[in-house]
Design an enzyme around this catalytic site. Structure first.
Site, mmCIF file in Angstrom:
data_model
loop_
_atom_site.group_PDB
_atom_site.id
_atom_site.type_symbol
_atom_site.label_atom_id
_atom_site.label_comp_id
_atom_site.label_asym_id
_atom_site.label_seq_id
_atom_site.Cartn_x
_atom_site.Cartn_y
_atom_site.Cartn_z
ATOM 1 N N HIS A 39 0.839 -1.203 0.000
ATOM 2 C CA HIS A 39 0.000 0.000 0.000
ATOM 3 C C HIS A 39 0.878 1.259 0.000
ATOM 4 O O HIS A 39 0.600 2.217 -0.723
ATOM 5 C CB HIS A 39 -0.860 0.065 1.267
ATOM 6 N N LYS A 43 -17.016 -6.675 7.367
ATOM 7 C CA LYS A 43 -15.765 -7.346 7.725
ATOM 8 C C LYS A 43 -15.465 -7.129 9.209
ATOM 9 O O LYS A 43 -15.790 -6.073 9.752
ATOM 10 C CB LYS A 43 -14.602 -6.758 6.916
ATOM 11 N N ARG A 50 -2.182 -6.302 -8.165
ATOM 12 C CA ARG A 50 -1.079 -7.231 -7.939
ATOM 13 C C ARG A 50 -1.038 -8.322 -8.994
ATOM 14 O O ARG A 50 -0.001 -8.693 -9.485
ATOM 15 C CB ARG A 50 -1.201 -7.888 -6.562
ATOM 16 N N SER A 73 -2.686 -7.759 3.157
ATOM 17 C CA SER A 73 -2.942 -7.568 4.593
ATOM 18 C C SER A 73 -3.298 -8.898 5.240
ATOM 19 O O SER A 73 -2.885 -9.176 6.363
ATOM 20 C CB SER A 73 -4.091 -6.571 4.804
HETATM 21 P P1 ADP Z 1 -9.687 -3.760 -0.078
HETATM 22 O O1 ADP Z 1 -10.060 -2.365 -0.409
HETATM 23 O O2 ADP Z 1 -9.632 -4.690 -1.250
HETATM 24 O O3 ADP Z 1 -10.355 -4.335 1.135
HETATM 25 P P2 ADP Z 1 -6.858 -3.483 0.746
HETATM 26 O O4 ADP Z 1 -6.738 -2.542 1.877
HETATM 27 O O5 ADP Z 1 -6.256 -4.843 0.943
HETATM 28 O O6 ADP Z 1 -8.252 -3.638 0.341
HETATM 29 O O7 ADP Z 1 -6.201 -2.856 -0.556
HETATM 30 C C1 ADP Z 1 -6.504 -1.579 -1.038
HETATM 31 C C2 ADP Z 1 -5.969 -1.464 -2.444
HETATM 32 O O8 ADP Z 1 -4.560 -1.647 -2.453
HETATM 33 C C3 ADP Z 1 -6.530 -2.492 -3.428
HETATM 34 O O9 ADP Z 1 -6.678 -1.853 -4.685
HETATM 35 C C4 ADP Z 1 -5.458 -3.544 -3.487
HETATM 36 O O10 ADP Z 1 -5.480 -4.233 -4.748
HETATM 37 C C5 ADP Z 1 -4.217 -2.682 -3.364
HETATM 38 N N1 ADP Z 1 -3.081 -3.431 -2.831
HETATM 39 C C6 ADP Z 1 -3.038 -4.219 -1.748
HETATM 40 N N2 ADP Z 1 -1.817 -4.775 -1.578
HETATM 41 C C7 ADP Z 1 -1.062 -4.334 -2.620
HETATM 42 C C8 ADP Z 1 0.284 -4.564 -3.056
HETATM 43 N N3 ADP Z 1 1.094 -5.398 -2.398
HETATM 44 N N4 ADP Z 1 0.715 -3.930 -4.180
HETATM 45 C C9 ADP Z 1 -0.128 -3.118 -4.861
HETATM 46 N N5 ADP Z 1 -1.404 -2.874 -4.532
HETATM 47 C C10 ADP Z 1 -1.872 -3.464 -3.428
#
Ligand code: ADP
Length: 161
Positions: free
Chosen positions: A17, A41, A90, A129
């Site tokens: 992130h 969630k 990803r 995460s």
């Molecule tokens: P969500 O909104 O899907 O519950 P997250 O907080 O896990 O989730 O992720 C927010 C955004 O960041 C999403 O677009 C996810 O694809 C992206 N993201 C998560 N991990 C990575 C990573 N390692 N590299 C690039 N983008 C990521």
């Protein structure tokens, strides 16, 4: 001024992130990282905790603000007067899911909200995460996944010191 919102759960924020945040902050004049309050969630960290963690993790990037929201992203973006959402990609699996959300948001917002995708830096392609939480719950090493202060907070949640 070009502004964007990076919405997500950030439960917890990872280096993946943070990489997206750094890169989006280079492209846009103002970036709001916003924690989604998702009632469906059960998170490890409360919204307030996640906001605090993100504030600390991004304190050195002057054009990044941290916020939270509930409900639809398009309503939140409209209230803020922002027309761009940032999402990270990803793998192909992310793409299918993200494409659907992006197209739905475009439709629901009557064309007002576009999504800009940043592809992951390869070194973070494996990072999520949920995997960080799983590793930490077994007291595994998460130092390559999250900043040190975040790792401490995660271990604390799982009762490790
Ligand atoms: P969500 O909104 O899907 O519950 P997250 O907080 O896990 O989730 O992720 C927010 C955004 O960041 C999403 O677009 C996810 O694809 C992206 N993201 C998560 N991990 C990575 C990573 N390692 N590299 C690039 N983008 C990521």
């Amino acid at each position: 001024m070009k502004a964007a919102i990076y919405p997500g759960s950030f439960d917890p924020v990872t280096y993946g992130h943070l990489d997206v945040i750094h890169r989006a902050a280079e492209i846009f004049d103002e970036l709001t990282v916003s924690v989604l309050n998702n009632q469906l969630k059960t998170p490890l960290f409360s919204v307030e905790e996640r906001v605090k963690i993100l504030e600390e993790a991004t304190k050195d990037i002057p054009n990044v603000k941290v916020d939270s929201f509930s409900g639809l992203l398009i309503d939140y973006a409209k209230k803020k007067g922002v027309h761009v959402a940032i999402r990270g990609l990803r793998a192909i699996t992310d793409f299918e899911y993200e494409l659907q959300i992006a197209q739905t948001n475009k439709l629901l917002s009557k064309g007002e909200l576009d999504t800009v995708f940043l592809t992951t830096s390869l070194e973070y392609a494996y990072l999520s995460s949920s995997s960080v939480k799983e590793i930490a719950s077994f007291h595994g090493d998460i130092s390559m996944c999250v900043p040190e202060f975040v790792a401490h907070l995660i271990y604390e949640k799982y009762g490790h010191r």
